[in-house]
Write an enzyme that holds these catalytic residues in place. Structure first.
Site, short mmCIF file in Angstrom:
data_model
loop_
_atom_site.label_atom_id
_atom_site.label_comp_id
_atom_site.label_asym_id
_atom_site.label_seq_id
_atom_site.Cartn_x
_atom_site.Cartn_y
_atom_site.Cartn_z
CD GLU A 1 -74.83 -1.79 15.62
OE1 GLU A 1 -74.47 -0.62 15.84
OE2 GLU A 1 -74.92 -2.65 16.52
CD GLU B 1 -73.91 1.77 20.42
OE1 GLU B 1 -74.76 1.02 20.90
OE2 GLU B 1 -73.33 1.55 19.33
#
Length: 268
Positions: free
Chosen positions: A151, A250
């Site tokens: 990520e 998120e």
């Protein structure tokens, strides 16, 4: 967006209840899938703590679709331990615990935060250690039919992976040098936007390696519609590109009705 196509990250949402109560809170809100950052204070928690976490997910009747590997002290600024030469054993031991939880709960993706650059440590050495650790993690994940996610992250000045290209370069290195092919890109639209990446180009260029997508709006990391990211347009583009995975929520709740922007499907 349809609620049933989402997974909700219980490390950043439902924070008004204790961690082990959050899977049940997600179920009560209509979700059938959850994600967590590493939910323990150490890379290798005791069996009792692991069992309590597993039971909380199972008893809630939700699926744990995503779990982070241990990432250090995140409130203090850590963003992963896998590129730290001094923590190789800790990360390798954490692989066993993380993938073990995933095997028990049917988890398909494990997020491996790369780690910050360390003063006094050669970046090339950190990258070598990271590649070896990711190869080990990827092999373990592949053994249960899962993938490891890489990520790009914003808000951490010493974190070296800022763009989708940065993350994919790591994936390709592990493929080339270690013949491990179970690493995928975690395309978090919030982080990509904040870091100045071209989201559309990133999705176009790396469609084949996208393993998961997460969303939040920017600035502020709130619900879609609270900032300037055209989340709906990007998700529609992903659908046209053939992405069929869940969308991870998120973001930070900024209002009591934090899920009111979602559409409830009557077909599931």
């Amino acid at each position: 967006m349809i609620l049933s196509s989402c997974s909700v990250n219980c490390s950043i949402l439902f924070t008004d209840v204790p961690l082990l109560e959050r899977p049940a809170a997600a179920k009560a809100a209509g979700f059938d899938a959850v994600e967590f950052w590493w939910p323990f204070p150490t890379p290798v928690p005791g069996d009792r703590d692991v069992d309590a976490f597993v039971s909380a997910v199972r008893d809630a009747g939700v699926r744990l679709t995503g779990l982070n590997f241990a990432a250090g002290d995140m409130p203090a600024g850590d963003r992963g331990i896998l590129s730290d030469p001094a923590q190789v054993r800790a990360f390798r031991d954490n692989i066993d615990v993380t993938v073990g939880i995933g095997k028990t709960l049917g988890t398909g993706a494990f997020n491996a935060l790369y780690g910050n650059r360390i003063d006094g440590t050669d970046p090339a050495e950190q990258d070598r250690v990271a590649a070896e650790n990711l190869a080990a993690a990827g092999a373990a994940a592949a053994g249960i039919g899962a993938v490891v996610l890489i990520e790009p992250v914003s808000g951490a000045p010493a974190y070296p992976l800022l763009t989708a290209d940065d993350a994919v370069a790591v994936i390709r290195r592990v493929e080339r040098d270690h013949d491990v092919h179970s690493l995928r890109l975690l395309a978090d639209l919030y982080h990509l936007d904040v870091n100045g990446d071209d989201i559309t180009a990133a999705l176009d260029n790396h469609t084949d390696v996208i393993g998961h997508v997460q969303i939040a709006d920017a600035p502020g990391r709130g619900e879609p519609g609270t900032g300037t990211i055209d989340v709906a347009r990007h998700l529609a583009h992903l659908e046209r590109l053939g992405y069929e995975g869940r969308i991870g929520l998120e973001y930070k709740a900024t209002r009591p009705d934090t899920f009111s922007w979602l559409t409830v499907s009557t077909s599931t």
